[in-house]
Design a protein around this motif. Structure first.
Motif, mmCIF file in Angstrom:
data_model
loop_
_atom_site.group_PDB
_atom_site.id
_atom_site.type_symbol
_atom_site.label_atom_id
_atom_site.label_comp_id
_atom_site.label_asym_id
_atom_site.label_seq_id
_atom_site.Cartn_x
_atom_site.Cartn_y
_atom_site.Cartn_z
ATOM 1 N N PRO A 79 0.817 -1.227 0.000
ATOM 2 C CA PRO A 79 0.000 0.000 0.000
ATOM 3 C C PRO A 79 0.847 1.272 0.000
ATOM 4 C CG PRO A 79 -0.012 -1.000 2.172
ATOM 5 C CD PRO A 79 0.669 -1.980 1.254
ATOM 6 N N MET A 80 2.132 1.138 0.383
ATOM 7 C CA MET A 80 3.015 2.307 0.412
ATOM 8 C C MET A 80 3.808 2.458 -0.895
ATOM 9 S SD MET A 80 2.059 3.266 3.275
ATOM 10 C CE MET A 80 3.100 4.702 3.481
ATOM 11 N N GLU A 81 3.595 1.512 -1.817
ATOM 12 C CA GLU A 81 4.261 1.523 -3.122
ATOM 13 C C GLU A 81 5.784 1.577 -2.990
ATOM 14 O OE1 GLU A 81 2.521 4.695 -5.376
ATOM 15 O OE2 GLU A 81 0.633 3.615 -5.684
ATOM 16 N N LEU A 82 6.314 0.768 -2.075
ATOM 17 C CA LEU A 82 7.760 0.691 -1.880
ATOM 18 C C LEU A 82 8.390 -0.212 -2.935
ATOM 19 C CD1 LEU A 82 7.950 0.257 2.014
ATOM 20 C CD2 LEU A 82 8.012 2.375 0.679
ATOM 21 N N ASP A 83 9.602 0.118 -3.318
ATOM 22 C CA ASP A 83 10.381 -0.743 -4.219
ATOM 23 C C ASP A 83 11.062 -1.792 -3.339
ATOM 24 O OD1 ASP A 83 11.976 -1.985 -6.069
ATOM 25 O OD2 ASP A 83 12.873 -0.150 -6.861
ATOM 26 N N ILE A 84 10.307 -2.794 -2.948
ATOM 27 C CA ILE A 84 10.779 -3.769 -1.963
ATOM 28 C C ILE A 84 12.010 -4.534 -2.437
ATOM 29 C CG2 ILE A 84 10.136 -5.868 -0.704
ATOM 30 C CD1 ILE A 84 7.254 -4.701 -0.607
ATOM 31 N N PRO A 85 12.070 -5.025 -3.686
ATOM 32 C CA PRO A 85 13.297 -5.724 -4.104
ATOM 33 C C PRO A 85 14.552 -4.863 -3.969
ATOM 34 C CG PRO A 85 11.526 -6.199 -5.627
ATOM 35 C CD PRO A 85 11.021 -5.112 -4.718
ATOM 36 N N ARG A 86 14.462 -3.593 -4.305
ATOM 37 C CA ARG A 86 15.612 -2.709 -4.175
ATOM 38 C C ARG A 86 15.976 -2.514 -2.699
ATOM 39 N NH1 ARG A 86 20.538 -1.181 -5.299
ATOM 40 N NH2 ARG A 86 20.927 1.063 -5.214
ATOM 41 N N LEU A 87 14.971 -2.356 -1.844
ATOM 42 C CA LEU A 87 15.234 -2.192 -0.416
ATOM 43 C C LEU A 87 15.877 -3.446 0.168
ATOM 44 C CD1 LEU A 87 12.008 -0.324 0.756
ATOM 45 C CD2 LEU A 87 14.273 0.654 0.311
ATOM 46 N N LEU A 88 15.427 -4.618 -0.278
ATOM 47 C CA LEU A 88 16.023 -5.861 0.215
ATOM 48 C C LEU A 88 17.441 -6.041 -0.316
ATOM 49 C CD1 LEU A 88 13.024 -8.377 0.075
ATOM 50 C CD2 LEU A 88 13.940 -7.145 2.049
ATOM 51 N N GLU A 89 17.686 -5.583 -1.528
ATOM 52 C CA GLU A 89 19.047 -5.627 -2.069
ATOM 53 C C GLU A 89 19.991 -4.784 -1.212
ATOM 54 O OE1 GLU A 89 21.395 -4.465 -6.243
ATOM 55 O OE2 GLU A 89 19.244 -4.109 -6.043
ATOM 56 N N LEU A 90 19.536 -3.596 -0.831
ATOM 57 C CA LEU A 90 20.344 -2.723 0.026
ATOM 58 C C LEU A 90 20.469 -3.307 1.433
ATOM 59 C CD1 LEU A 90 18.963 0.752 -1.122
ATOM 60 C CD2 LEU A 90 21.187 -0.255 -1.683
#
Length: 375
Positions: free
Chosen positions: A308-319
């Motif tokens: 619902p927050m439209e986060l770029d989750i794969p990129r955040l998990l990569e970081l």
């Protein structure tokens, strides 16, 4: 010492990085001058002819030591590199002022090599902004001979690297990348290397030992390597991997004491690239190491459709994976700093919608909460 041909120069394959010089009482801003000069003397005697410093290293003191150490030798006997400090956005618009001060600190009239420093998500827009005049100024210094060879270093992702190359690539004579056998897949170093090489730009390597982490492998990994090369050290494997890459012309190592310098010099007395089979074993170990600390995100992006927050989750998990493996460091915070505040890990509301559809069953809210705690 082995050497690499670069244009009309012969560069020592090993360069002395002056970011991790010996210091006094653990204070990174207080370089042990006597020890540093002794290291430079040994490096010069053993054939290293490339020395890499920068505006911000050791709190601004690295360039001063570079000047003191190298000015004792004929100027034509070494190649000196420094960089414009674009990692600090407040420096944009001060390129000329900083450049003149760098020449003064390094006690030289010109730099053999000069770089746009640390092109990344945080500063790519500033680097490409003609209003700051950074590119125009440095190109003018190259025309006047005060910069002999102009290049850049990049810690950004592939998109950032591509943007910089699209804008300035035809003018870049070399590119400095973080490349090592662990990051070959983990940090997409392979793709970055291939992109730069495809543009006909020679590659310089930084962090060949990932801050020393790859110089000391556990006993669960070393026996496999000893079966292939009984006398090769962990550091030797890291450097031999890089010797296997044909477009790599310079490998920089930030050595902190005489022992490290002597060990690296011994390795670079010979050119012994890895075979395909040896490379496969090494990259297999890299995958095992990553699996022990990293969440197994495959980048399928099912999660993003439900956030619902439209986060770029794969990129955040990569970081997140980078930050966990490194035990901190600057790469993840730097990349996050370029994101809008409402797209950072702290914006996760913990609803769990992402985890419910994750094919890898990753506890995504838990990982993002841990990321925030670590930051």
């Amino acid at each position: 010492m082995i050497y690499r041909d670069y244009q009309d120069l012969s560069l020592s394959a090993l360069g002395l990085g002056m970011m991790r010089l010996p210091v006094l009482d653990g204070d990174e801003n207080r370089i042990d001058e006597a020890a540093a000069l002794e290291m430079v003397d040994l490096a010069m005697a053993r054939g290293i002819n490339y020395y890499d410093t920068a505006w911000g290293y050791h709190g601004g003191n690295s360039e001063l030591i570079a000047g003191k150490a190298l000015s004792r030798y004929p100027r034509e006997s070494y190649y000196l590199a420094s960089k414009f400090p674009g990692y600090d956005l407040s420096n944009f618009g001060k390129t000329g002022e900083i450049f003149e001060k760098q020449l003064e600190k390094c006690q030289t009239d010109y730099f053999d090599f000069y770089l746009f420093h640390n092109v990344c998500e945080m500063n790519i827009d500033a680097y490409l902004d003609p209003g700051y005049g950074t590119f125009d100024y440095l190109i003018e210094q190259k025309r006047s001979g005060r910069i002999r060879h102009l290049g850049f270093s990049c810690h950004g992702d592939l998109d950032v690297l591509r943007r910089f190359l699209d804008a300035y690539g035809e003018h870049m004579e070399f590119c400095q990348l973080q490349i090592n056998w662990f990051d070959w897949e983990f940090q997409k170093a392979k793709e970055k290397y291939e992109l730069v090489a495809s543009r006909g730009i020679p590659v310089w390597v930084m962090e060949p030992l990932r801050g020393g982490k790859l110089a000391s492998l556990g006993e669960d990994f070393l026996p496999r390597l000893r079966q292939l090369r009984p006398d090769e050290s962990a550091a030797g494997w890291a450097f031999r991997f890089l010797q296997s890459l044909p477009d790599v012309k310079m490998i920089l190592s930030g050595m902190s004491n005489m022992q490290q310098l002597e060990e690296n010099l011994e390795i670079f007395d010979s050119d012994a690239p890895l075979s395909e089979a040896e490379t496969d074993v090494l990259l297999g170990i890299a995958r095992e190491m990553a699996e022990r600390t990293a969440v197994p995100c495959t980048g399928c992006r099912y999660c993003t459709s439900y956030c619902p927050m439209e986060l770029d989750i794969p990129r955040l998990l990569e970081l997140y994976n980078e930050h966990v493996f490194t035990g901190g460091g600057f790469l993840a915070p730097m990349a996050l700093g370029a994101m809008p505040e409402d797209k950072r890990p702290s914006s996760c509301i913990g609803c769990g919608a992402c985890a419910a559809v994750c094919p890898q069953s990753i506890d995504i809210p838990g990982a993002l909460a841990d990321f925030c705690e670590r930051l």
